[in-house]
Design an enzyme around this catalytic site. Structure first.
Site, PDB file in Angstrom:
ATOM      1  N   GLY A  51       0.837  -1.193   0.000  1.00  0.00           N
ATOM      2  CA  GLY A  51       0.000   0.000   0.000  1.00  0.00           C
ATOM      3  C   GLY A  51       0.870   1.240   0.000  1.00  0.00           C
ATOM      4  O   GLY A  51       2.062   1.167   0.303  1.00  0.00           O
ATOM      5  N   CYS A  78       5.243  -6.159   1.846  1.00  0.00           N
ATOM      6  CA  CYS A  78       5.622  -4.745   1.809  1.00  0.00           C
ATOM      7  C   CYS A  78       4.861  -3.971   2.905  1.00  0.00           C
ATOM      8  O   CYS A  78       5.095  -4.186   4.071  1.00  0.00           O
ATOM      9  CB  CYS A  78       5.390  -4.178   0.414  1.00  0.00           C
ATOM     10  SG  CYS A  78       6.251  -2.636   0.146  1.00  0.00           S
ATOM     11  N   TYR A  79       3.907  -3.101   2.533  1.00  0.00           N
ATOM     12  CA  TYR A  79       3.155  -2.390   3.573  1.00  0.00           C
ATOM     13  C   TYR A  79       2.498  -3.381   4.531  1.00  0.00           C
ATOM     14  O   TYR A  79       2.403  -3.136   5.733  1.00  0.00           O
ATOM     15  CB  TYR A  79       2.078  -1.494   2.944  1.00  0.00           C
ATOM     16  CG  TYR A  79       1.334  -0.661   3.955  1.00  0.00           C
ATOM     17  CD1 TYR A  79       1.838   0.566   4.357  1.00  0.00           C
ATOM     18  CD2 TYR A  79       0.144  -1.111   4.537  1.00  0.00           C
ATOM     19  CE1 TYR A  79       1.181   1.335   5.313  1.00  0.00           C
ATOM     20  CE2 TYR A  79      -0.522  -0.351   5.486  1.00  0.00           C
ATOM     21  CZ  TYR A  79       0.002   0.871   5.869  1.00  0.00           C
ATOM     22  OH  TYR A  79      -0.648   1.625   6.814  1.00  0.00           O
ATOM     23  N   HIS A 162       7.839  -7.828  -3.501  1.00  0.00           N
ATOM     24  CA  HIS A 162       6.519  -8.175  -4.042  1.00  0.00           C
ATOM     25  C   HIS A 162       6.554  -9.526  -4.760  1.00  0.00           C
ATOM     26  O   HIS A 162       6.928  -9.590  -5.924  1.00  0.00           O
ATOM     27  CB  HIS A 162       6.042  -7.082  -5.005  1.00  0.00           C
ATOM     28  CG  HIS A 162       5.660  -5.827  -4.296  1.00  0.00           C
ATOM     29  ND1 HIS A 162       4.385  -5.581  -3.863  1.00  0.00           N
ATOM     30  CD2 HIS A 162       6.401  -4.766  -3.901  1.00  0.00           C
ATOM     31  CE1 HIS A 162       4.337  -4.420  -3.240  1.00  0.00           C
ATOM     32  NE2 HIS A 162       5.555  -3.896  -3.250  1.00  0.00           N
ATOM     33  N   GLU A 164       4.111 -11.082  -5.923  1.00  0.00           N
ATOM     34  CA  GLU A 164       3.023 -11.221  -6.900  1.00  0.00           C
ATOM     35  C   GLU A 164       3.378 -10.721  -8.296  1.00  0.00           C
ATOM     36  O   GLU A 164       2.662 -11.015  -9.249  1.00  0.00           O
ATOM     37  CB  GLU A 164       1.772 -10.484  -6.388  1.00  0.00           C
ATOM     38  CG  GLU A 164       1.855  -8.961  -6.354  1.00  0.00           C
ATOM     39  CD  GLU A 164       2.526  -8.403  -5.099  1.00  0.00           C
ATOM     40  OE1 GLU A 164       3.266  -9.148  -4.433  1.00  0.00           O
ATOM     41  OE2 GLU A 164       2.332  -7.207  -4.807  1.00  0.00           O
ATOM     42  N   ASP A 220     -17.696 -12.914 -21.687  1.00  0.00           N
ATOM     43  CA  ASP A 220     -18.311 -13.000 -20.366  1.00  0.00           C
ATOM     44  C   ASP A 220     -19.786 -13.402 -20.430  1.00  0.00           C
ATOM     45  O   ASP A 220     -20.208 -14.325 -19.726  1.00  0.00           O
ATOM     46  CB  ASP A 220     -18.169 -11.665 -19.616  1.00  0.00           C
ATOM     47  CG  ASP A 220     -16.709 -11.272 -19.440  1.00  0.00           C
ATOM     48  OD1 ASP A 220     -15.852 -12.165 -19.570  1.00  0.00           O
ATOM     49  OD2 ASP A 220     -16.439 -10.087 -19.197  1.00  0.00           O
ATOM     50  N   LYS A 362     -10.677 -12.848 -15.670  1.00  0.00           N
ATOM     51  CA  LYS A 362     -10.927 -13.086 -17.097  1.00  0.00           C
ATOM     52  C   LYS A 362     -10.331 -14.415 -17.582  1.00  0.00           C
ATOM     53  O   LYS A 362     -10.974 -15.159 -18.319  1.00  0.00           O
ATOM     54  CB  LYS A 362     -10.322 -11.931 -17.901  1.00  0.00           C
ATOM     55  CG  LYS A 362     -10.751 -11.896 -19.338  1.00  0.00           C
ATOM     56  CD  LYS A 362     -12.084 -11.221 -19.455  1.00  0.00           C
ATOM     57  CE  LYS A 362     -12.518 -11.043 -20.889  1.00  0.00           C
ATOM     58  NZ  LYS A 362     -13.776 -10.267 -20.949  1.00  0.00           N
TER      59      LYS A 362
END
Ligand code: XMP
Length: 510
Positions: A51, A78-79, A162, A164, A220, A362
């Site tokens: 964040g 991190c944050y 990070h 991710e 979708d 998605k």
């Protein structure tokens, strides 16, 4: 289930996507979500995102009490790591220098999260000065003596980098280890499992009543319809409005995939005349959008009435839409274009919503589509805007100009698909289409002077459609497309290639 608490990082959604890639079911919640909402899914562990704030500043978001009280494993990123530290009485302070970019970390103690030396991605201004009691460093880098820390007893972990993002190659494995090895979450979130779960949920929600769907031909709404059809068969009634603004062969493709292929009862409404009537003489982009939106609602209302006003309405809402609409600060963003979605229906219509894709990204929607037997061509189809070709037919939208645009678009996208650049798994282009410009220029064909319209080609790569880069297409492909368009499409004597990125341009021209 793993609960991810979002402290406002740009990459919070990525944490969820990576965990899903590891086949672990997870949900993303705002960090200040009510405890009951988060705990309702009985999370087996928590991931705290990064964040932008500094945890020691007044008003900075803090770790909610229920996280530690649950006794479940926690991974702070991190944050998130700093919030964990702060909550447990450790010390967080500004780092002498912001650390941004690649860094090499070394594991310094045996632990179940990470091992050896790894390249990771750092992006932080604060750092841990003193780890809380019970914690020991498990990795360090040249800049961060505590690049990762753990309290192995309580299964609490923090990483300064990070995991991710793609620039942390071992990050997916770290997240998998946390979720599966440390939290004990099952790695069973597969397309087959998703279908099974959603089918059961839809059956329970609608019982023996009818569900109405608006099919746009996009991924979708098609996957949502296929899923609901698997659950309740002919209780699903799907409406496909031919607005006259569709691409070449689109109506036929949708029919084949959904009606012939899956046996969905599809009511095809031919409303081209009405839409084109509304658009006569209109050149302003927002006015086009608004008229199309209104007409769509009217056509849909009429059909719903004719079909006995079913109590449920199917929506192809996907997880990023849900996350976006929960993030209030993003609502203040300036409106660049009024987005009109097929299925963007009047609020006073009395429907209960069925949203079977509500928790899917998605790429998961696509996998589910394949699992349900939708053709690959539809599943990998590029997105198409609700207002259709009207926003690519600059100037007045007429049947003749639409025909011109459709033909040019089919040539361009056909060549791109044949070259494997568009419309398949892993294709490099996110979107590509032709735009018809109300610009006349002089040309020469044979010995004849021509004075005709111009086609612009647009092809972009993009991850999320928020930003996009124009595609560096092979010159011979561009040459072939240009040659074919001026030869095969009547009324066009010039082709140009759009080399603008987003921002400052948008992907569509209107
Ligand atoms: P822009 O042009 O804003 O487009 O860069 C970003 C993405 O959104 C699509 N788009 C729309 N989709 N209704 C939709 O459902 C709309 O009104 C609409 N306008 C743009 C566009 O095709 C691109 O994928």
């Amino acid at each position: 289930m793993i609960a991810i608490l979002d402290f406002g990082s740009q990459t919070s959604q990525l944490i969820a996507r990576r965990l899903r890639e590891a086949q672990v079911y997870c949900q993303l919640f705002p960090c200040d979500a009510p405890a009951g909402d988060v705990l309702a899914g009985e999370p087996q562990g928590f991931v705290l995102s990064g964040g932008p704030a500094s945890v020691y500043e007044p008003g900075a978001p803090q770790l909610p009490d229920y996280v530690l009280a649950s006794g479940k494993p926690v991974l702070g990123i991190c944050y998130g790591m700093q919030a964990l530290t702060h909550a447990l009485g450790g010390r967080v302070a500004p780092a002498g220098q912001r650390e941004y970019g690649a860094a090499d970390i070394r594991s310094t103690a045996e632990n179940p999260l990470l091992a050896g030396e790894q390249r990771v991605w750092m992006s932080h201004g604060d750092r841990i000065e003193q780890a809380p009691v019970g914690f020991a460093p498990i990795a360090s880098s040249d800049n961060a003596p505590v690049a990762a820390m753990a309290d192995l007893e309580r299964k609490l972990f923090g990483v300064q980098f990070h995991p991710e993002v793609q620039h942390t190659p071992g990050g997916l494995e770290m997240l998998r280890r946390f979720a599966v090895d440390i939290c004990g979450a099952p790695a069973d979130w597969s397309p087959g499992h998703i279908v099974e779960q959603s089918v059961a949920a839809v059956r329970q929600q609608v019982g023996d009543r009818a569900v109405l769907a608006a099919i746009s031909g996009g991924v979708d709404s098609s996957v949502a319809a296929a899923l609901v059809h698997r659950a309740i068969g002919d209780q699903l009634v799907a409406i496909f409005v031919d607005t006259g603004l569709l691409r070449q062969g689109e109506r036929q493709q949708v029919r084949e995939a959904l009606q012939a292929g899956l046996g969905i009862e599809l009511v095809v409404v031919d409303a081209a005349e009405q839409f084109l009537g509304d658009l006569a003489g209109v050149t302003d982009p927002e006015e086009k959008r608004s008229r199309i939106g209104e007409r769509f609602i009217r056509v849909f209302e009429e059909q719903a009435k004719a079909l006995g006003q079913p109590p449920f309405l199917l929506q192809g809402t996907i997880y990023p839409d849900v996350i976006e609409s929960r993030a209030p600060e993003r609502h203040h963003a300036q409106r660049i274009k009024t987005h009109h979605n097929v299925g963007g229906l009047p609020e006073d219509m009395d429907f209960e919503l069925v949203e079977p894709l509500r928790y899917l990204f998605k790429d998961e929607v696509r996998q589910v589509g394949l699992e349900l037997g939708l053709p690959a061509g539809l599943v990998w189809r590029q997105p198409f805007p609700g207002p259709g070709l009207a926003v690519r037919c600059l100037g007045e939208v007429t049947a003749e100009r639409l025909e011109r645009l459709r033909a040019a678009d089919a040539i361009f996208t056909g060549e791109l698909e044949a070259a494997g650049l568009l419309g398949t798994a892993g294709a490099p282009l996110a979107q590509a289409f032709a735009v018809l410009l109300p610009v006349y220029s002089v040309g020469v064909m044979g010995d004849q002077r021509t004075y005709q319209e111009c086609v612009a080609l647009r092809a972009v790569s993009s991850q999320d459609y928020m930003t996009a880069d124009w595609a560096r297409l092979p010159e011979d492909l561009l040459a072939r497309v240009s040659g074919r368009i001026v030869n095969e499409v009547k009324g066009v004597n010039r082709v140009v290639y759009d080399i603008s990125s987003k921002p400052p341009a948008t992907i569509e021209w209107e």
